[in-house]
Design an enzyme around this catalytic site. Structure first.
Site, PDB file in Angstrom:
ATOM      1  CB  SER A 311     -55.146   0.005 -40.889  1.00  0.00           C
ATOM      2  OG  SER A 311     -54.935   0.815 -39.755  1.00  0.00           O
ATOM      3  CG  HIS A 353     -63.640   3.896 -33.667  1.00  0.00           C
ATOM      4  ND1 HIS A 353     -62.281   3.937 -33.512  1.00  0.00           N
ATOM      5  CD2 HIS A 353     -63.899   4.362 -34.914  1.00  0.00           C
ATOM      6  CE1 HIS A 353     -61.713   4.386 -34.622  1.00  0.00           C
ATOM      7  NE2 HIS A 353     -62.672   4.655 -35.486  1.00  0.00           N
ATOM      8  CB  CYS A 366     -61.357   0.482 -34.165  1.00  0.00           C
ATOM      9  SG  CYS A 366     -61.150   0.817 -32.402  1.00  0.00           S
TER      10      CYS A 366
END
Length: 576
Positions: A311, A353, A366
């Site tokens: 991420s 989310h 996310c």
């Protein structure tokens, strides 16, 4: 005048003949004495006196940390040299026994210098102890082929701590030796290798005459050595120690750099090695042990470890999305996964989310949001932005051995696997998985480039600043950087990096968790990532942390980064 028959004239002639004959007889007698009587002794002295070339070693330049601590020094040492011009193979066993090595080992040490001219003595034993020197001096008459020579030894006072950055010196290869006049050691890794021509001086030479007992008779020629120059690097000693201690048991890397000028303040790779072992010539066993040691301690993971960034790649994907026409207010809904092409691509949060904007998606990391970004812009609009940030290319850091990582493309996949690029490949790339690989240094440079609004720097360890370290400007609007920074700031104040919020320092960051392989034991196979910079305005440091098998980014990488940011808070002046 007297006639020739006059008695006076005849007496003068006779006197002249007597003088000439006397001089001749004296010269003849002297010649006979030197040649016949003294000849053998002169011949013996001439054969027993040996012209020997003694190396006067130059001192290699010291290397200093940013605050002036010596990181690479030299200490007095002594080697035993062999004069091969007076060496006979019949003496091999005797000399080997005296030196305390096997005849085979001594022969090996002699043969390794077969390309060195015969008149140049070569080392056969190094770093003598005081007792060894005393023992040799007591018996040097019995071994005229060998003698003791001063040889300053490179010394790294902090051992493993700077092994991958400062590097080490060693004996030159055949190619490296072509540019050397004497048997100098050369830089083999890190700063020692890159700046070898500056650090390494030029040895001097003293030619002396010694007798058969190895006693000095006279000096014939002296050429003074030229010593190497000192260097200062930007590494901060206490920060380097903190980074290594914080990694602890984990294999991984830490990079702390300046987003203003590209200087590296800390670069750690674990496990590490002791460079002092590698500076010796005759340590083949230690070298072989090191090459096969667990965890590959010779690998500089900061520049040679290529990992999926997870991420931590999402801020770049967000910038590519904004560049392609998305807005910071663009919203996508996460329900825990996204089905594409008959396959479900999951988010790390199973329940999802909900609806998120771009800044919220960065803050909460996310996956589904960035799947949507990938589908919207496609790989063709992501790759040019990634290339502008230097992904898939070397950063140009001033130490050798850097890997360029991998920025996959449809062309690359077709050439590598023979298969086409699928939409799923784009989705995996957008969350820092799939074929994408980055080094920790590339992750730190990406962080620095976001922090400084698109100035692409050349990371460097030499403690210098200036425009030469700026590679260019990334062509993206300032507003796009502002939006991404806002999301990275939210990650610290209310997202996955909230553990950093109590430091009292405005930090922008991004956590990451990358899967190395699939399996039930997820934590044992996860890479724990963190990238971040501080302060938000006028940032002074950019950080990248990776811990192999460290679990989620919040588990290991964030606590390490927290300690580094705390050090910056307490020692801000050291970074300027």
């Amino acid at each position: 005048m007297f006639s020739e028959s006059h008695p006076v004239f005849r007496s003068r002639i006779q006197f002249f003949y007597v003088v000439v004959m006397g001089v001749f007889l004296m010269l003849f007698f002297r010649y006979w004495y030197l040649q016949i009587v003294q000849g053998p002794s002169y011949f013996q002295a001439a054969t027993e006196n040996t012209l020997r070339e003694i190396n006067i070693p130059s001192r290699r330049g010291r290397i200093y940390s940013k605050e002036g601590t010596i990181l690479a020094d030299y200490k007095v040492a002594y080697d035993i040299m062999l004069d091969r011009s007076s060496f006979h193979p019949d003496r091999l066993i005797s000399i080997a026994g005296f030196l305390g090595v096997s005849p085979e080992e001594l022969q090996h040490r002699i043969r390794r210098y077969k390309r060195v001219p015969l008149y140049k003595p070569v080392p056969v034993l190094e770093n003598l102890s005081f007792d060894e020197i005393v023992r040799f001096e007591a018996r040097k008459k019995d071994y005229p082929e060998v003698f003791v020579e001063l040889a300053p030894q490179r010394f790294y006072p902090f051992g493993k701590l700077f092994a991958h950055t400062i590097g080490y010196i060693g004996e030159p290869t055949v190619k490296e030796a072509q540019n050397l006049v004497t048997l100098q050691k050369v830089g083999k890794m890190g700063i020692e290798k890159t700046y070898d021509s500056i650090l390494r001086g030029k040895d001097g030479t003293r030619r002396i005459v010694v007798d058969s007992s190895n006693h000095f008779i006279r000096t014939q020629l002296v050429q003074e050595p030229i010593h190497g120059k000192d260097l200062s690097v930007s590494l901060i000693l206490l920060l380097q120690k903190l980074a290594m201690n914080s990694l602890g048991k984990y294999q991984g890397a830490v990079v702390v750099m300046s987003p203003r000028d590209g200087r590296i303040f800390a670069m750690v790779s674990t496990p590490a090695f002791d460079p002092n072992v590698l500076t010796f010539r005759f340590r083949e066993k230690e070298w072989e042990t090191l090459k096969t040691a667990p965890g590959n301690p010779m690998l500089n993971r900061a520049i040679q470890g290529a990992y999926p960034p997870g991420s931590t790649f999402k801020p770049l994907v967000a910038l590519a999305g904004l560049n392609a026409g998305l807005s910071p207010r663009t919203r996508f809904t996460c329900t825990g996964g996204l089905e594409v092409g008959g396959r479900t691509f999951l988010c790390w949060k199973k329940e999802g989310h909900g609806s998120l904007s771009l800044t919220g998606a960065i803050a909460h990391s996310c996956n589904v949001y960035f799947y949507h970004v990938g589908l919207q812009i496609g790989i063709d609009k992501l790759l040019p932005v990634a290339r502008e940030f230097g992904i898939g290319t070397k950063t140009g850091i001033d130490i050798p051995g850097e890997r360029k990582g991998l920025l996959p493309s449809p062309e690359w996949k077709r050439n590598k696997t023979g298969r086409p690029w699928f939409p799923g490949d784009t989705l995996n790339t957008c969350i820092g998985q799939g074929y994408l690989l980055m080094t920790p240094l590339q992750a730190a440079l990406l962080t620095a480039s976001i922090a400084n609004d698109g100035k692409l720097l050349t990371p460097h360890l030499i403690n210098k600043t200036g425009e030469k370290w700026t590679r260019g400007k990334i062509d993206l609007p300032p507003g796009d950087f502002k939006a991404v920074k806002r999301g990275m700031r939210m990650m610290v104040t209310g997202g996955t990096g909230m553990a950093l919020s109590g430091l009292g320092l405005p930090i922008c960051g991004k956590t990451g968790t990358a899967q190395t392989v699939s399996g039930a034991d997820r934590k044992a196979l996860e890479l724990s990532w963190f990238i971040g910079f501080a302060p938000v305005r006028n940032p002074e440091i950019a950080i990248a942390v990776i811990a192999e098998k460290g679990g989620h980014g919040t588990d290991t990488a964030v606590p390490i980064a927290s300690k580094l940011f705390k050090f910056f808070i307490d020692n801000g002046e050291k970074f300027r």
